[in-house]
Design an enzyme around this catalytic site. Structure first.
Site, PDB file in Angstrom:
ATOM      1  N   CYS B  14      49.247 -16.182   3.204  1.00 30.04           N
ATOM      2  CA  CYS B  14      48.426 -16.686   2.089  1.00 30.04           C
ATOM      3  C   CYS B  14      49.005 -16.276   0.737  1.00 30.04           C
ATOM      4  O   CYS B  14      48.907 -17.004  -0.253  1.00 30.04           O
ATOM      5  CB  CYS B  14      47.000 -16.150   2.170  1.00 30.04           C
ATOM      6  SG  CYS B  14      46.092 -16.615   3.653  1.00 30.04           S
ATOM      7  N   ASN B  34      54.959  -4.394   0.948  1.00 30.41           N
ATOM      8  CA  ASN B  34      55.872  -3.444   1.620  1.00 30.41           C
ATOM      9  C   ASN B  34      56.603  -4.126   2.777  1.00 30.41           C
ATOM     10  O   ASN B  34      57.261  -3.446   3.563  1.00 30.41           O
ATOM     11  CB  ASN B  34      55.124  -2.191   2.095  1.00 30.41           C
ATOM     12  CG  ASN B  34      54.151  -2.489   3.217  1.00 30.41           C
ATOM     13  OD1 ASN B  34      53.804  -3.650   3.441  1.00 30.41           O
ATOM     14  ND2 ASN B  34      53.681  -1.461   3.905  1.00 30.41           N
ATOM     15  N   ARG B  37      54.530  -6.954   7.263  1.00 36.19           N
ATOM     16  CA  ARG B  37      54.309  -8.087   8.165  1.00 36.19           C
ATOM     17  C   ARG B  37      55.613  -8.501   8.838  1.00 36.19           C
ATOM     18  O   ARG B  37      55.613  -8.857  10.020  1.00 36.19           O
ATOM     19  CB  ARG B  37      53.695  -9.249   7.368  1.00 36.19           C
ATOM     20  CG  ARG B  37      53.426 -10.503   8.173  1.00 36.19           C
ATOM     21  CD  ARG B  37      52.332 -10.275   9.215  1.00 36.19           C
ATOM     22  NE  ARG B  37      52.290 -11.361  10.179  1.00 36.19           N
ATOM     23  CZ  ARG B  37      53.047 -11.401  11.278  1.00 36.19           C
ATOM     24  NH1 ARG B  37      53.882 -10.419  11.556  1.00 36.19           N
ATOM     25  NH2 ARG B  37      52.954 -12.412  12.105  1.00 36.19           N
ATOM     26  N   THR B 147      36.733 -11.853   5.224  1.00 36.26           N
ATOM     27  CA  THR B 147      36.666 -12.860   6.271  1.00 36.26           C
ATOM     28  C   THR B 147      35.222 -13.153   6.661  1.00 36.26           C
ATOM     29  O   THR B 147      34.362 -12.278   6.618  1.00 36.26           O
ATOM     30  CB  THR B 147      37.447 -12.424   7.528  1.00 36.26           C
ATOM     31  OG1 THR B 147      36.969 -13.148   8.664  1.00 36.26           O
ATOM     32  CG2 THR B 147      37.262 -10.953   7.795  1.00 36.26           C
ATOM     33  N   SER B 189      35.849  -7.282  15.808  1.00 37.32           N
ATOM     34  CA  SER B 189      37.079  -6.563  16.194  1.00 37.32           C
ATOM     35  C   SER B 189      37.288  -5.442  15.192  1.00 37.32           C
ATOM     36  O   SER B 189      36.625  -5.396  14.151  1.00 37.32           O
ATOM     37  CB  SER B 189      38.289  -7.510  16.162  1.00 37.32           C
ATOM     38  OG  SER B 189      38.649  -7.771  14.811  1.00 37.32           O
ATOM     39  N   TYR B 191      39.813  -5.113  13.284  1.00 33.22           N
ATOM     40  CA  TYR B 191      40.232  -5.777  12.050  1.00 33.22           C
ATOM     41  C   TYR B 191      39.009  -6.245  11.234  1.00 33.22           C
ATOM     42  O   TYR B 191      38.906  -5.965  10.035  1.00 33.22           O
ATOM     43  CB  TYR B 191      41.143  -6.975  12.367  1.00 33.22           C
ATOM     44  CG  TYR B 191      41.131  -8.020  11.286  1.00 33.22           C
ATOM     45  CD1 TYR B 191      41.701  -7.770  10.040  1.00 33.22           C
ATOM     46  CD2 TYR B 191      40.505  -9.259  11.484  1.00 33.22           C
ATOM     47  CE1 TYR B 191      41.659  -8.718   9.028  1.00 33.22           C
ATOM     48  CE2 TYR B 191      40.468 -10.214  10.485  1.00 33.22           C
ATOM     49  CZ  TYR B 191      41.040  -9.938   9.253  1.00 33.22           C
ATOM     50  OH  TYR B 191      40.991 -10.870   8.247  1.00 33.22           O
ATOM     51  N   HIS B 192      38.111  -6.957  11.890  1.00 30.95           N
ATOM     52  CA  HIS B 192      36.939  -7.447  11.157  1.00 30.95           C
ATOM     53  C   HIS B 192      36.094  -6.286  10.624  1.00 30.95           C
ATOM     54  O   HIS B 192      35.506  -6.362   9.553  1.00 30.95           O
ATOM     55  CB  HIS B 192      36.086  -8.349  12.054  1.00 30.95           C
ATOM     56  CG  HIS B 192      36.745  -9.654  12.387  1.00 30.95           C
ATOM     57  ND1 HIS B 192      37.365  -9.885  13.592  1.00 30.95           N
ATOM     58  CD2 HIS B 192      36.890 -10.783  11.664  1.00 30.95           C
ATOM     59  CE1 HIS B 192      37.866 -11.117  13.591  1.00 30.95           C
ATOM     60  NE2 HIS B 192      37.598 -11.689  12.439  1.00 30.95           N
ATOM     61  N   LYS B 195      37.077  -5.078   7.310  1.00 32.43           N
ATOM     62  CA  LYS B 195      36.630  -5.932   6.211  1.00 32.43           C
ATOM     63  C   LYS B 195      35.172  -5.647   5.869  1.00 32.43           C
ATOM     64  O   LYS B 195      34.748  -5.824   4.726  1.00 32.43           O
ATOM     65  CB  LYS B 195      36.797  -7.410   6.577  1.00 32.43           C
ATOM     66  CG  LYS B 195      38.235  -7.822   6.796  1.00 32.43           C
ATOM     67  CD  LYS B 195      39.007  -7.923   5.477  1.00 32.43           C
ATOM     68  CE  LYS B 195      40.427  -8.380   5.720  1.00 32.43           C
ATOM     69  NZ  LYS B 195      41.162  -8.688   4.507  1.00 32.43           N
ATOM     70  N   ARG B 251      48.019 -22.433  16.550  1.00 33.72           N
ATOM     71  CA  ARG B 251      48.500 -22.206  17.911  1.00 33.72           C
ATOM     72  C   ARG B 251      48.410 -23.490  18.749  1.00 33.72           C
ATOM     73  O   ARG B 251      49.349 -23.851  19.471  1.00 33.72           O
ATOM     74  CB  ARG B 251      47.712 -21.088  18.595  1.00 33.72           C
ATOM     75  CG  ARG B 251      48.301 -19.699  18.361  1.00 33.72           C
ATOM     76  CD  ARG B 251      47.344 -18.600  18.756  1.00 33.72           C
ATOM     77  NE  ARG B 251      47.032 -18.552  20.186  1.00 33.72           N
ATOM     78  CZ  ARG B 251      47.847 -18.056  21.127  1.00 33.72           C
ATOM     79  NH1 ARG B 251      49.043 -17.603  20.789  1.00 33.72           N
ATOM     80  NH2 ARG B 251      47.480 -18.022  22.405  1.00 33.72           N
ATOM     81  N   THR B 263      45.820 -23.597  25.011  1.00 39.83           N
ATOM     82  CA  THR B 263      45.005 -22.582  25.691  1.00 39.83           C
ATOM     83  C   THR B 263      43.688 -22.323  24.966  1.00 39.83           C
ATOM     84  O   THR B 263      43.651 -21.786  23.863  1.00 39.83           O
ATOM     85  CB  THR B 263      45.759 -21.242  25.799  1.00 39.83           C
ATOM     86  OG1 THR B 263      46.239 -20.900  24.494  1.00 39.83           O
ATOM     87  CG2 THR B 263      46.933 -21.345  26.743  1.00 39.83           C
ATOM     88  N   VAL B 264      42.603 -22.717  25.632  1.00 42.80           N
ATOM     89  CA  VAL B 264      41.265 -22.458  25.107  1.00 42.80           C
ATOM     90  C   VAL B 264      40.717 -21.204  25.787  1.00 42.80           C
ATOM     91  O   VAL B 264      40.678 -21.119  27.012  1.00 42.80           O
ATOM     92  CB  VAL B 264      40.339 -23.661  25.388  1.00 42.80           C
ATOM     93  CG1 VAL B 264      38.910 -23.344  24.987  1.00 42.80           C
ATOM     94  CG2 VAL B 264      40.852 -24.893  24.658  1.00 42.80           C
ATOM     95  N   GLU B 334      33.130 -11.546  22.930  1.00 41.22           N
ATOM     96  CA  GLU B 334      32.374 -12.319  21.943  1.00 41.22           C
ATOM     97  C   GLU B 334      31.437 -13.263  22.659  1.00 41.22           C
ATOM     98  O   GLU B 334      31.553 -13.469  23.867  1.00 41.22           O
ATOM     99  CB  GLU B 334      33.340 -13.114  21.042  1.00 41.22           C
ATOM    100  CG  GLU B 334      34.169 -14.157  21.800  1.00 41.22           C
ATOM    101  CD  GLU B 334      35.228 -14.871  20.934  1.00 41.22           C
ATOM    102  OE1 GLU B 334      35.400 -14.506  19.767  1.00 41.22           O
ATOM    103  OE2 GLU B 334      35.868 -15.794  21.468  1.00 41.22           O
TER     104      GLU B 334
END
Ligand SMILES: NC(=O)c1ccc[n+]([C@@H]2O[C@H](COP(=O)([O-])OP(=O)(O)OC[C@H]3O[C@@H](n4cnc5c(N)ncnc54)[C@H](O)[C@@H]3O)[C@@H](O)[C@H]2O)c1
Ligand SMILES: NC(=O)c1ccc[n+]([C@@H]2O[C@H](COP(=O)([O-])OP(=O)(O)OC[C@H]3O[C@@H](n4cnc5c(N)ncnc54)[C@H](O)[C@@H]3O)[C@@H](O)[C@H]2O)c1
Lengths: 405, 405
Positions: B14, B34, B37, B147, B189, B191-192, B195, B251, B263-264, B334
């Protein structure tokens, strides 16, 4: 039923008497601490009013007296994850009591460095413990010390429930659905903020990994010694009185004892919740004896026994001691006045019989504050850490002159 | 009015197109990154589907084409606080756009090490930025990327408002008082979770230090290029497709393009919010042009343009490309199905005209996924990071055999 208990931060003001109390009850106790609190004393050039002994002496004395051994690992749980995990894997504790955080609001506001240390230390400490429990695969009950300060004290007259709030949210169809949420926080300092971050860590690991967690939202602890620390002078507990670590009531007691003005920040209209250190250790015991069930949400208890306006406390201490009150500017950014109504039904229902201020205060004055008054360094008493650049430290006018001499 | 903008994480998916877009509009842009990524690509032995160039080449190309210079500091904002502060003091930015966090949920769940890295990196990054702004004394508008995932997707049919919720709390006297709180989070998660911790940091620094902050709760970004990155092949943007960093729609597109099953995870009943990368950069522009007033709370916008069920997306991609769908086990913990109703009135009211999936999808297939299909490493496609030990990775049966051969 005896349990194996690891006490993180077991060398601290709450952690030490808790370790002794649990050991005395027959639990197997292991302390993990990096002694950072003693290092901060060095950094601030401040010291406990009471002559606390090195941890080695404390542990040897306890073994001598009680014939019980308390284990010890010197370890930084915020940065030494692999070692922490190893201890968990080897010791296989039933319970972890987690006191190991930087716990002074003024210290957390002292400078950008202190803000960053507090966030980094506290969040990584709590998160490492959670990660390590999951990775160990052990069924551990985690008991954490939070603070009532996460709620802030701005909102007048709010009833502070035990952790959760039922709210109604609206669906697309305009239907109202009820939801149980963490009681919204409004922390008053970087330190308090870390405790409201901790809450989200606990909520997440409870949900994703079914960790069993009790979060104790503690009021301001007062008093110094407990049944066990009173057994021998070498077991004596810490008594902080400096502007950063001293908490309000203990500061008043020692200020009166050494003839320093009793410094009330602002109008003293702030209402706060209190608990005696002897009741703290009892509450931890009760929390350990009443663990959450397997699929239970994080259990949140308010660990406090009475609320008082700061100004009323100052007057009470002044009456007992004859000390003079000085109203100084408030270095904190907070509401000048607030009410506070706290629910603490859970601990009361489990048998807690609180030590009240009116019975314990006088003993504290004579047995601690006056006894060790000659150890006090007056220059460390003022609260010099301010919440923003625009605020002034809390120094009585009279003393400001003394400081300049 | 042109501003000086520091883009933290300006080398990312982004951040790079945002930097170009803002530079193109005439703002003075400085990137801090830095390059972590790119290091993670090395660690995972994965790579962008598109041939992204080193940042130096990107910046030189942009200067060549636009005659505009974008500055760059290679710096870890989570650990190099003093350097960060110095840049702020020297550059005196009007705006800081903060993308610099570890942003993949699966990566954050891969191992205890990854959980700990994500928490440590993201919390210290955000906190350092806040501290540095306060210490610099500058009046900076901070724009942060959050997010929509902070709310979790468990609760069926909830309307997700822009950041806040009005709740009623009870006073001691049984009176109901209305209070505006952060909409309660339920992150899915680690990560979430970071946030939702960020939100509390912003709330606190806004309250204590009056920082002006916009927090953009972004949906899943899809698409690859923007007007500016399309100007030259050397400006091409990142396209992640691996099991950790690839997001769902991209993906699907690349799976179809390389003849891998679409892949679902689970039933595909999960509803998610989406936004095209071109709209992301437009939203950031709008956020910069509409800063909060001096005494305003943190402004929270939902940055998304449409919601879809994962299964419907898979069918759509399958129709366009002829690719076959495979239902695989869900590595995440989830809800199997959920509704999602998101308010995004604020951006729409400020003039955003969204690129819809139906117009953009086909272009993405032909101009990106098929064009670079030969760069794909099939062994990196499966989602192998699971949320708990009991869960299975999302690998199609057919491919499981291939992997074993
Ligand atoms: N004292 C109070 O009035 C009060 C009130 C409410 C809540 N609490 C909470 O109770 C807990 C204990 O408070 P306290 O007054 O005993 O504080 P304290 O500072 O006396 O004790 C904390 C102990 O933890 C250790 N420690 C800190 N970071 C560590 C790390 N990374 N690794 C290993 N050890 C570490 C310190 O060395 C210290 O011995 C804290 O979490 C505090 O927030 C205290
Ligand atoms: N991509 C999405 O679908 C999406 C959706 C919602 C929100 N977001 C948010 O938007 C932001 C940007 O996402 P992205 O997809 O561009 O991610 P990205 O990983 O491509 O970019 C992040 C950039 O930040 C840099 N970075 C990370 N930590 C850093 C540190 N400590 N110091 C300096 N630089 C650091 C990385 O090197 C990278 O270039 C993230 O905060 C993410 O959570 C992204």
């Amino acid at each position: 039923m005896n349990k194996k208990v690891i006490v993180l931060g077991g060398d601290g003001f709450c952690g030490w008497p808790t370790s002794l109390h649990l050991s005395n009850l027959g639990h197997e106790v292991i302390i993990i601490d990096n002694l950072s609190r003693r290092d901060i004393d060095n950094e601030l050039e401040a010291e406990s009013l009471t002559p606390i002994q090195p941890l080695g002496t404390r542990l040897n004395t306890w073994e001598e007296i009680s014939k019980k051994k308390i284990g010890f690992y010197n370890m930084n749980i915020a940065s030494e994850y692999d070692q922490l995990l190893k201890v968990l894997q080897e010791e296989e504790p039933d319970v972890i009591v987690h006191f190991a955080e930087q716990r002074a609001a003024p210290y957390s506001m002292k400078s950008p460095k202190n803000k960053r240390y507090t966030v980094n230390n506290n969040i990584n400490a709590s998160h490492n413990v959670l990660c390590a429990i999951v990775e160990s695969g052990l069924d551990v009950h985690l008991v954490h010390l939070g603070t009532m300060g996460v709620y802030g004290y701005g909102t007048a007259g709010m009833k502070i429930p035990e952790g959760y709030l039922d709210v109604e949210v609206e669906t697309e169809e305009g239907e109202k659905v009820s939801q149980k949420i963490l009681y919204p926080t409004n922390p008053g300092s970087v330190y308090h903020m870390t405790k409201s971050l901790d809450q989200l860590l606990f909520q997440y690991y409870n949900k994703n990994d079914n960790l069993r967690i009790t979060d104790l939202h503690q009021g301001i602890v007062w008093g110094t010694n407990t049944r066990e620390t009173n057994l021998d002078e070498r077991l004596i507990n810490r008594f902080d009185y400096d502007g950063d670590y001293g908490t309000v009531l203990n500061r008043f007691l020692m200020q009166a004892a050494v003839g320093y003005p009793i410094t009330v920040h602002g109008t003293g209209g702030q209402t706060r919740a209190f608990i005696h250190i002897q009741d703290t250790v009892r509450c931890i015991q009760l929390a350990i004896e009443n663990p959450p069930a397997d699929d239970e949400k994080v259990m949140i208890f308010n660990q406090m026994t009475e609320t008082h306006r700061v100004n009323d406390l100052a007057k009470l201490v002044s009456e007992i001691t004859g000390g003079e009150i000085a109203y100084v500017s408030n270095p904190r950014k907070e509401a000048a006045e607030n009410e506070l109504h706290v629910k603490n039904d859970l601990f009361l229902s489990k048998g807690l019989e609180p030590i009240t201020l009116s019975e314990g205060l006088l003993r504290e004055v004579t047995e601690v504050a006056r006894k060790y008054a000659d150890r006090a360094d007056h220059s460390k008493i003022p609260a010099t850490s301010t919440w923003t650049r625009d605020q002034k430290p809390g120094i009585p006018e009279k003393e400001e002159e003394n400081l300049m001499n």
